[in-house]
Design a protein around this motif. Structure first.
Motif, PDB file in Angstrom:
ATOM      1  N   GLY A   1       0.884 -34.014 -19.471  1.00 48.29           N
ATOM      2  CA  GLY A   1       2.223 -33.870 -19.132  1.00 48.29           C
ATOM      3  C   GLY A   1       2.416 -32.846 -17.847  1.00 48.29           C
ATOM      4  N   ASN A   2       3.575 -32.600 -17.546  1.00 45.15           N
ATOM      5  CA  ASN A   2       4.116 -31.699 -16.413  1.00 45.15           C
ATOM      6  C   ASN A   2       4.661 -30.427 -16.822  1.00 45.15           C
ATOM      7  OD1 ASN A   2       6.465 -32.655 -17.120  1.00 45.15           O
ATOM      8  ND2 ASN A   2       6.965 -33.612 -15.178  1.00 45.15           N
ATOM      9  N   GLY A   3       4.673 -30.133 -18.072  1.00 44.55           N
ATOM     10  CA  GLY A   3       5.076 -28.830 -18.724  1.00 44.55           C
ATOM     11  C   GLY A   3       6.492 -28.892 -19.378  1.00 44.55           C
ATOM     12  N   GLU A   4       6.993 -30.569 -19.163  1.00 44.16           N
ATOM     13  CA  GLU A   4       8.312 -30.548 -19.678  1.00 44.16           C
ATOM     14  C   GLU A   4       8.369 -30.300 -21.032  1.00 44.16           C
ATOM     15  OE1 GLU A   4      11.600 -34.279 -20.344  1.00 44.16           O
ATOM     16  OE2 GLU A   4       9.469 -34.608 -19.210  1.00 44.16           O
ATOM     17  N   GLU A   5       7.355 -30.582 -22.014  1.00 43.48           N
ATOM     18  CA  GLU A   5       7.330 -30.485 -23.425  1.00 43.48           C
ATOM     19  C   GLU A   5       7.589 -28.957 -23.738  1.00 43.48           C
ATOM     20  OE1 GLU A   5       4.835 -31.231 -27.606  1.00 43.48           O
ATOM     21  OE2 GLU A   5       3.752 -31.094 -25.864  1.00 43.48           O
ATOM     22  N   PHE A   6       6.839 -28.076 -22.955  1.00 44.01           N
ATOM     23  CA  PHE A   6       6.749 -26.889 -23.194  1.00 44.01           C
ATOM     24  C   PHE A   6       8.290 -26.054 -22.750  1.00 44.01           C
ATOM     25  CE2 PHE A   6       6.589 -22.445 -21.321  1.00 44.01           C
ATOM     26  CZ  PHE A   6       5.829 -21.868 -22.428  1.00 44.01           C
ATOM     27  N   ILE A   7       9.040 -26.690 -21.688  1.00 48.63           N
ATOM     28  CA  ILE A   7      10.271 -26.129 -21.298  1.00 48.63           C
ATOM     29  C   ILE A   7      11.389 -26.427 -22.548  1.00 48.63           C
ATOM     30  CG2 ILE A   7      12.067 -26.484 -19.563  1.00 48.63           C
ATOM     31  CD1 ILE A   7       9.730 -26.532 -17.535  1.00 48.63           C
ATOM     32  N   ASN A   8      11.008 -27.921 -22.856  1.00 48.48           N
ATOM     33  CA  ASN A   8      11.918 -28.411 -23.868  1.00 48.48           C
ATOM     34  C   ASN A   8      12.065 -27.496 -25.171  1.00 48.48           C
ATOM     35  OD1 ASN A   8      13.157 -30.380 -22.495  1.00 48.48           O
ATOM     36  ND2 ASN A   8      11.565 -31.820 -23.276  1.00 48.48           N
ATOM     37  N   GLU A   9      10.592 -27.318 -25.639  1.00 46.90           N
ATOM     38  CA  GLU A   9      10.575 -26.390 -26.835  1.00 46.90           C
ATOM     39  C   GLU A   9      11.302 -24.976 -26.739  1.00 46.90           C
ATOM     40  OE1 GLU A   9       9.283 -27.114 -29.833  1.00 46.90           O
ATOM     41  OE2 GLU A   9       8.388 -28.823 -29.595  1.00 46.90           O
ATOM     42  N   VAL A  10      10.978 -24.273 -25.642  1.00 48.75           N
ATOM     43  CA  VAL A  10      11.143 -22.932 -25.484  1.00 48.75           C
ATOM     44  C   VAL A  10      12.606 -22.972 -25.218  1.00 48.75           C
ATOM     45  CG1 VAL A  10      10.892 -20.815 -24.385  1.00 48.75           C
ATOM     46  CG2 VAL A  10       8.951 -21.996 -24.854  1.00 48.75           C
ATOM     47  N   GLY A  11      13.356 -23.722 -24.552  1.00 48.58           N
ATOM     48  CA  GLY A  11      14.656 -23.687 -23.972  1.00 48.58           C
ATOM     49  C   GLY A  11      15.512 -24.332 -25.167  1.00 48.58           C
ATOM     50  N   THR A  12      15.116 -25.058 -26.246  1.00 45.26           N
ATOM     51  CA  THR A  12      15.999 -25.408 -27.195  1.00 45.26           C
ATOM     52  C   THR A  12      15.789 -24.603 -28.264  1.00 45.26           C
ATOM     53  OG1 THR A  12      14.387 -27.219 -27.886  1.00 45.26           O
ATOM     54  CG2 THR A  12      16.285 -27.931 -26.279  1.00 45.26           C
ATOM     55  N   ILE A  13      14.625 -24.785 -29.132  1.00 46.84           N
ATOM     56  CA  ILE A  13      14.479 -24.329 -30.459  1.00 46.84           C
ATOM     57  C   ILE A  13      14.246 -22.837 -30.526  1.00 46.84           C
ATOM     58  CG2 ILE A  13      11.716 -24.466 -30.230  1.00 46.84           C
ATOM     59  CD1 ILE A  13      11.743 -24.994 -33.066  1.00 46.84           C
ATOM     60  N   GLY A  14      13.789 -22.304 -29.062  1.00 43.77           N
ATOM     61  CA  GLY A  14      13.975 -20.963 -29.039  1.00 43.77           C
ATOM     62  C   GLY A  14      15.094 -20.106 -29.119  1.00 43.77           C
ATOM     63  N   ARG A  15      16.216 -20.689 -28.928  1.00 41.61           N
ATOM     64  CA  ARG A  15      17.614 -20.174 -29.193  1.00 41.61           C
ATOM     65  C   ARG A  15      18.471 -20.574 -30.220  1.00 41.61           C
ATOM     66  NH1 ARG A  15      20.076 -22.561 -23.346  1.00 41.61           N
ATOM     67  NH2 ARG A  15      20.123 -24.713 -24.101  1.00 41.61           N
ATOM     68  N   ILE A  16      18.011 -21.232 -31.163  1.00 44.87           N
ATOM     69  CA  ILE A  16      18.551 -21.741 -32.115  1.00 44.87           C
ATOM     70  C   ILE A  16      18.015 -21.371 -33.536  1.00 44.87           C
ATOM     71  CG2 ILE A  16      19.590 -23.768 -30.909  1.00 44.87           C
ATOM     72  CD1 ILE A  16      17.715 -25.509 -32.339  1.00 44.87           C
ATOM     73  N   HIS A  17      18.840 -21.133 -34.555  1.00 51.24           N
ATOM     74  CA  HIS A  17      18.511 -20.697 -35.959  1.00 51.24           C
ATOM     75  C   HIS A  17      19.146 -21.423 -37.002  1.00 51.24           C
ATOM     76  CE1 HIS A  17      17.520 -17.183 -33.456  1.00 51.24           C
ATOM     77  NE2 HIS A  17      16.389 -17.064 -34.162  1.00 51.24           N
ATOM     78  N   HIS A  18      18.288 -22.159 -37.676  1.00 48.97           N
ATOM     79  CA  HIS A  18      18.879 -23.105 -38.770  1.00 48.97           C
ATOM     80  C   HIS A  18      17.900 -23.040 -40.043  1.00 48.97           C
ATOM     81  CE1 HIS A  18      20.354 -26.402 -41.207  1.00 48.97           C
ATOM     82  NE2 HIS A  18      21.795 -26.067 -40.784  1.00 48.97           N
ATOM     83  N   VAL A  19      18.369 -23.315 -41.372  1.00 46.69           N
ATOM     84  CA  VAL A  19      17.413 -23.391 -42.218  1.00 46.69           C
ATOM     85  C   VAL A  19      16.644 -24.543 -42.249  1.00 46.69           C
ATOM     86  CG1 VAL A  19      18.949 -24.061 -44.042  1.00 46.69           C
ATOM     87  CG2 VAL A  19      17.268 -22.864 -44.831  1.00 46.69           C
ATOM     88  N   ASN A  20      17.114 -25.495 -41.710  1.00 48.28           N
ATOM     89  CA  ASN A  20      16.223 -26.654 -41.658  1.00 48.28           C
ATOM     90  C   ASN A  20      15.787 -27.059 -40.229  1.00 48.28           C
ATOM     91  OD1 ASN A  20      18.809 -27.849 -43.845  1.00 48.28           O
ATOM     92  ND2 ASN A  20      16.848 -27.705 -44.490  1.00 48.28           N
ATOM     93  N   VAL A  21      15.645 -26.152 -39.527  1.00 46.05           N
ATOM     94  CA  VAL A  21      15.055 -26.366 -38.234  1.00 46.05           C
ATOM     95  C   VAL A  21      13.869 -25.378 -38.226  1.00 46.05           C
ATOM     96  CG1 VAL A  21      15.318 -26.177 -35.704  1.00 46.05           C
ATOM     97  CG2 VAL A  21      17.040 -27.032 -37.197  1.00 46.05           C
ATOM     98  N   VAL A  22      12.748 -25.854 -37.696  1.00 48.07           N
ATOM     99  CA  VAL A  22      11.539 -24.718 -37.739  1.00 48.07           C
ATOM    100  C   VAL A  22      11.786 -23.586 -36.579  1.00 48.07           C
ATOM    101  CG1 VAL A  22      10.106 -26.031 -35.728  1.00 48.07           C
ATOM    102  CG2 VAL A  22       8.831 -24.634 -37.479  1.00 48.07           C
ATOM    103  N   ARG A  23      11.319 -22.448 -37.002  1.00 49.19           N
ATOM    104  CA  ARG A  23      11.440 -21.304 -36.148  1.00 49.19           C
ATOM    105  C   ARG A  23      10.447 -21.058 -34.991  1.00 49.19           C
ATOM    106  NH1 ARG A  23      12.080 -17.738 -39.761  1.00 49.19           N
ATOM    107  NH2 ARG A  23      10.100 -16.822 -39.616  1.00 49.19           N
ATOM    108  N   LEU A  24      10.710 -20.950 -33.939  1.00 48.44           N
ATOM    109  CA  LEU A  24       9.889 -20.628 -32.553  1.00 48.44           C
ATOM    110  C   LEU A  24       9.652 -19.056 -32.862  1.00 48.44           C
ATOM    111  CD1 LEU A  24       8.098 -21.824 -30.444  1.00 48.44           C
ATOM    112  CD2 LEU A  24      10.037 -21.138 -28.906  1.00 48.44           C
ATOM    113  N   VAL A  25       8.539 -18.690 -33.143  1.00 49.15           N
ATOM    114  CA  VAL A  25       8.126 -17.249 -33.130  1.00 49.15           C
ATOM    115  C   VAL A  25       7.847 -16.525 -31.714  1.00 49.15           C
ATOM    116  CG1 VAL A  25       6.920 -15.391 -34.110  1.00 49.15           C
ATOM    117  CG2 VAL A  25       7.496 -17.461 -35.585  1.00 49.15           C
TER     118      VAL A  25
END
Length: 385
Positions: free
Chosen positions: A110-134
């Motif tokens: 890939g071109n880094g898109e997956e990394f950007i998507n993960e940090v840009g989305t899951i890194g700023r949300i918190h929900h009991v049914n969404v895995v937490r990015l540490v």
């Protein structure tokens, strides 16, 4: 002589009194010193406790780490948890009590898109049914994602593995897991500032904690859009074969939107009911396509005889099946929102209306539609495995 004896008696009394007084003073001093020591010890314990809390608290907030840090956290990649198309996952440890799963992304993939998507989305949300990015690592070409550690791995392990009884979790727990996943997706669609479309909902991406509570993971294919945006654009299809909504493969069925996640969730539900991948052929159904077989069973008033052990389980299995069939309606407009899906799953009883046949003739036979979809899946580039 008498006077001397008198003074000698007085001295002895004074000496005894002094010894007694000194003893009490010593005891008093010891008590005071003990209390001071206990107080200081308690303060030291409190300081250590607070420092430990702050250390763990810091570990729970997404932070940036160097690649050398990643090596230390994983003990030089000693404990491998798994491997996928985009990288390898290792078990790691932050501070004293925080275990993590560290995904090392492939340098050449890939071109880094997956990394950007993960940090840009899951890194700023918190929900009991969404895995937490540490945390994360972006050290030159070395990239890694650090998640909370979930000991029971993925849902796929429990519904597809031949070494584990398919419904060892029990139907009530499967229903709880289904509701948890649905609430997680609903949060992504409605609970964030921007709507998050996952585009890769499948059992492999549903992780289970120590109590088997589900958490949605892997946001590498996610897209963001405003809540008033009815469709999203994409240049190539994204998702995993068997879970991709028809409109993601061909615009003839409509536009890709949050309803595409609803379709994927419906396929996941039906796999939870069947205990295997929908496209697998079994003697039990004598069909290559489980969703169509199970719809025909319901439409003809037959029971869904899928590993039912207790009478109460029949209602749960039937409810999960009906909700799944509503979710995989061919056109997005015919599918419910995740809010409605949650309401359907939480409803008591088995009085849900059976949906229209998603495999009925739509200008051609259901089989032709299904073959057309499979042909599209083979022709288009599938981003995720």
């Amino acid at each position: 002589m008498t006077l001397l004896i008198f003074f000698t008696g007085v001295k002895e009394k004074i000496l005894i009194a002094g010894v007694i007084l000194g003893f009490f003073v010593l005891v008093f001093v010891i008590i005071i010193l003990h209390r001071v020591y206990r107080s200081n010890e308690s303060k030291r314990d409190n300081i250590v406790r607070i420092e430990k809390f702050l250390e763990d608290y810091k570990a729970l907030k997404p932070s940036r780490y160097s690649y050398n840090d990643i090596k230390k956290l994983t003990n030089h990649f000693k404990d491998k948890l798994g491997q996928g198309g985009y990288g390898t996952v290792y078990k790691g440890k932050l501070s004293n009590e925080v275990l993590v799963a560290i995904k090392i992304l492939n340098d050449s993939k890939g071109n880094g898109e997956e990394f950007i998507n993960e940090v840009g989305t899951i890194g700023r949300i918190h929900h009991v049914n969404v895995v937490r990015l540490v945390g994360f690592c972006a050290d030159g070409v070395k990239r890694a994602l650090i998640y909370e550690f979930l000991p029971n791995e993925s849902l796929e392990k429990f519904i597809f593995s031949t070494s584990i009884k398919t419904h060892s979790l029990g139907w009530e727990k499967l229903q709880e897991i289904a509701i948890g996943i649905a609430k997680g997706i609903e949060y992504l669609h409605q609970g964030c500032d921007q709507r998050i479309l996952h585009f890769d909902i499948k059992p492999h991406n549903i992780l289970l904690d120590e109590n088997f509570n589900p958490k949605i993971s892997d946001f590498g294919l996610a897209k963001l859009c405003s809540k008033d945006q009815s469709a999203v654009s994409m240049t190539v299809a994204r998702g995993t074969m068997g879970y991709i909504a028809p409109e993601v493969l061909s615009r003839n069925f409509g536009n890709a939107s949050y309803k595409s996640d609803v379709y994927s969730f419906g396929m996941l539900l039906l796999e939870m009911v069947g205990g295997r991948k929908n496209i697998d052929v079994t003697v039990e159904t004598n069909q290559a396509y489980f969703p169509e077989w199970v719809y025909n069973q319901l439409d003809q008033g037959e029971d869904v005889h899928i590993r039912i052990e207790e009478e109460g389980d029949i209602k749960i299995a039937k409810k999960l099946t009906i909700v799944g069939l509503w979710c995989i309606q061919w056109y997005p407009i015919d599918r419910p929102s995740m809010k409605v899906v949650v309401q359907m799953l939480e409803r008591e009883g088995d009085n849900l209306t059976i949906p229209p046949n998603p495999f009925a003739s739509i200008g051609s036979t259901g089989g032709n539609i299904r073959r057309r979809k499979r042909s599209l899946q083979q022709e288009l580039t599938i981003i995720s495995e």
